[in-house]
Design a protein around this motif. Structure first.
Motif, PDB file in Angstrom:
ATOM      1  N   LYS A 225       0.841  -1.204   0.000  1.00  0.00           N
ATOM      2  CA  LYS A 225       0.000   0.000   0.000  1.00  0.00           C
ATOM      3  C   LYS A 225       0.876   1.253   0.000  1.00  0.00           C
ATOM      4  O   LYS A 225       2.015   1.248   0.466  1.00  0.00           O
ATOM      5  CB  LYS A 225      -0.909   0.033   1.232  1.00  0.00           C
ATOM      6  N   ALA A 247      -8.735  11.534   3.988  1.00  0.00           N
ATOM      7  CA  ALA A 247      -8.830  10.074   3.826  1.00  0.00           C
ATOM      8  C   ALA A 247     -10.176   9.680   3.240  1.00  0.00           C
ATOM      9  O   ALA A 247     -10.264   8.780   2.384  1.00  0.00           O
ATOM     10  CB  ALA A 247      -8.620   9.396   5.179  1.00  0.00           C
ATOM     11  N   LYS A 251     -11.177   7.386  -0.255  1.00  0.00           N
ATOM     12  CA  LYS A 251     -11.558   6.060   0.232  1.00  0.00           C
ATOM     13  C   LYS A 251     -11.762   5.025  -0.879  1.00  0.00           C
ATOM     14  O   LYS A 251     -11.707   3.823  -0.636  1.00  0.00           O
ATOM     15  CB  LYS A 251     -12.816   6.153   1.096  1.00  0.00           C
ATOM     16  N   HIS A 253      -9.730   4.694  -3.353  1.00  0.00           N
ATOM     17  CA  HIS A 253      -8.386   4.294  -3.823  1.00  0.00           C
ATOM     18  C   HIS A 253      -7.831   3.236  -2.871  1.00  0.00           C
ATOM     19  O   HIS A 253      -7.165   3.551  -1.891  1.00  0.00           O
ATOM     20  CB  HIS A 253      -7.460   5.508  -3.887  1.00  0.00           C
ATOM     21  N   ASP A 254      -8.091   1.985  -3.192  1.00  0.00           N
ATOM     22  CA  ASP A 254      -7.725   0.892  -2.290  1.00  0.00           C
ATOM     23  C   ASP A 254      -6.215   0.752  -2.113  1.00  0.00           C
ATOM     24  O   ASP A 254      -5.749   0.162  -1.138  1.00  0.00           O
ATOM     25  CB  ASP A 254      -8.301  -0.424  -2.818  1.00  0.00           C
ATOM     26  N   ARG A 257      -3.423   4.082   1.878  1.00  0.00           N
ATOM     27  CA  ARG A 257      -3.855   3.969   3.271  1.00  0.00           C
ATOM     28  C   ARG A 257      -3.383   5.203   4.052  1.00  0.00           C
ATOM     29  O   ARG A 257      -2.309   5.745   3.804  1.00  0.00           O
ATOM     30  CB  ARG A 257      -3.281   2.717   3.947  1.00  0.00           C
ATOM     31  N   GLU A 280     -12.420   2.411   5.871  1.00  0.00           N
ATOM     32  CA  GLU A 280     -11.593   1.210   5.923  1.00  0.00           C
ATOM     33  C   GLU A 280     -10.169   1.472   5.427  1.00  0.00           C
ATOM     34  O   GLU A 280      -9.303   0.593   5.518  1.00  0.00           O
ATOM     35  CB  GLU A 280     -12.245   0.102   5.085  1.00  0.00           C
ATOM     36  N   ASN A 281      -9.944   2.681   4.918  1.00  0.00           N
ATOM     37  CA  ASN A 281      -8.603   3.027   4.430  1.00  0.00           C
ATOM     38  C   ASN A 281      -7.768   3.749   5.488  1.00  0.00           C
ATOM     39  O   ASN A 281      -6.692   4.264   5.195  1.00  0.00           O
ATOM     40  CB  ASN A 281      -8.683   3.893   3.166  1.00  0.00           C
TER      41      ASN A 281
END
Length: 410
Positions: A225, A247, A251, A253-254, A257, A280-281
């Motif tokens: 990541k 963030a 979000k 953009h997997d 992080r 979740e990021n």
């Protein structure tokens, strides 16, 4: 020369004042001087005594040749004006009382941000008839009103009078920024007794490290990541909700992080925002020991360096920009235009964006992820310029300044 140094932060605490004092005094001992540091039980920023320590009336130890005296204080978390003032006053009193037992002292140094520590240093220097050195890390109490912790009132006005008294009483003021020196001169303090010693980085500990070697990369599945990290105290001055908003903007953009690591008054607020927005990021990592900081930095591809958009923060230089340079990590710095932004621009070690702008922070993170050529160039510049801020050189600079004042006044 026997140097008596008063500070309410010292390792194993890992904040900027603790690191600066330890790394400077360590070098002074290596240079052949005796150093006694009076501090308290490590507890910053949560206000909980670290494992293995007690908030006892008095204890002695030696850390790399430094005599460390720990004294009892009223301990509280780094939040709430009244409780923090009680904390500061308790250290002022206990450091003064036990400081009286230090013998054959040649100079007394007291370090801010808050100046109750410095009051103790001034009083001890007067009683021992030795020079008094004020290490100025922050313009306090102006920073209290700047972050909204308290409105300007009679208490603040009294504190400002004490502040000016200490500036004028000091035989030497060592400022951590040129901006602080300029402000003090404008307020009538004699510029001839003000020297500047910037913060820096211990290049023996902070150097480029492959992410795969960081235990945090594996633990939090960050090996592949692109990580934008905020590492350090979560304080009112940092405007961390803006980082959470950035963030949120990224979000989808997997491959990216955001990491928050540390503790402080705003830690719970950040955690609640992340949960509320179901991000979740975002990875939340608890405060780590000083020994683990280089491992923590190693997980980051870029460092996020924010401060809220207040005029006072034009004069502040977040010390993490120097650690980032040492690690070869470009910064995305979102602070009011001033000395810190000039350093980042002059060294070409990161991107400067508008303070408290989530969209600009998000764009900068995305740009550095996408533009590999620019990213590699910034990384190279970080490593090339880190030697300018080598803590060993800066410790030697401050030592020479202190030696001069001892020779002149003593």
């Amino acid at each position: 020369m026997h140097i008596l140094f008063l500070t309410d932060n010292f390792p194993p605490e890992g904040n900027a004042p603790a690191s600066r004092t330890y790394e400077h005094t360590r070098e002074w001992v290596k240079a052949g001087h005796k150093v006694t540091v009076i501090t308290c039980a490590p507890n910053f920023p949560e206000g909980k005594v670290f494992e293995g320590y007690k908030n006892s009336w008095f204890s002695k130890s030696k850390v790399e040749g430094i005599n460390v005296w720990r004294v009892k204080t009223y301990i509280t978390a780094n939040e709430g004006f009244i409780k923090r003032i009680l904390d500061f006053i308790s250290f002022m009193l206990s450091s003064f009382i036990f400081g009286l037992f230090s013998k054959k002292v040649d100079v007394v140094i007291g370090t801010s941000p808050q100046f109750f520590t410095v009051i103790s240093a001034w009083a001890l220097a007067k009683l021992k008839s030795v020079p008094f050195v004020f290490e100025l890390r922050d313009i306090w109490p102006a920073s209290i009103t700047a972050v909204g912790a308290m409105k300007k009132n009679k208490i603040i006005q009294i504190l400002e009078k004490v502040e000016m008294f200490l500036y004028k009483q000091a035989d030497l003021i060592v400022s951590v920024t040129h901006s602080f020196k300029k402000e003090l001169i404008e307020r009538g303090v004699d510029g001839n007794k003000i020297d500047v010693v910037l913060n820096g980085v211990d290049l023996c500990k902070y150097h480029p490290t492959d992410k795969s070697k960081s235990i945090f990369a594996k633990k939090y599945k960050l090996e592949d990541k692109f990580v934008a990290g905020y590492i350090g105290t979560h304080g009112l001055a940092h405007g961390l909700s803006t980082i959470v908003e950035a963030a949120e903007l990224l979000k989808e953009h997997d491959e990216i992080r955001f990491v928050f690591a540390g503790g402080g008054a705003e830690r719970d607020k950040v955690k609640k925002l992340v949960i509320k927005k179901k991000l979740e990021n975002v990875i939340l990592i608890d405060r780590q020991s000083k020994e683990m900081m280089s491992q923590l930095w190693a997980v980051c591809d870029i460092s996020l360096v924010p401060l809220i958009n207040k005029p006072l923060f034009k004069t502040v230089i977040p010390s993490k920009i120097f650690e980032c340079m040492g690690m070869g990590i470009p910064s995305v710095i979102s602070v009011p235009e001033g000395e810190a932004t000039k350093i980042v621009r002059d060294t070409d070690s990161g991107l400067v964006v508008e303070s408290e702008s989530a969209s600009e922070i998000a764009k900068a993170v995305l740009d550095l992820h996408s533009n590999k050529e620019q990213y590699v160039s910034l990384k190279f510049n970080c490593s090339e310029n880190s030697s300018l801020f080598d803590r060993r050189l800066l410790a030697d600079k401050m030592l020479k300044i202190v030696e001069r004042v001892v020779k002149r006044v003593g």
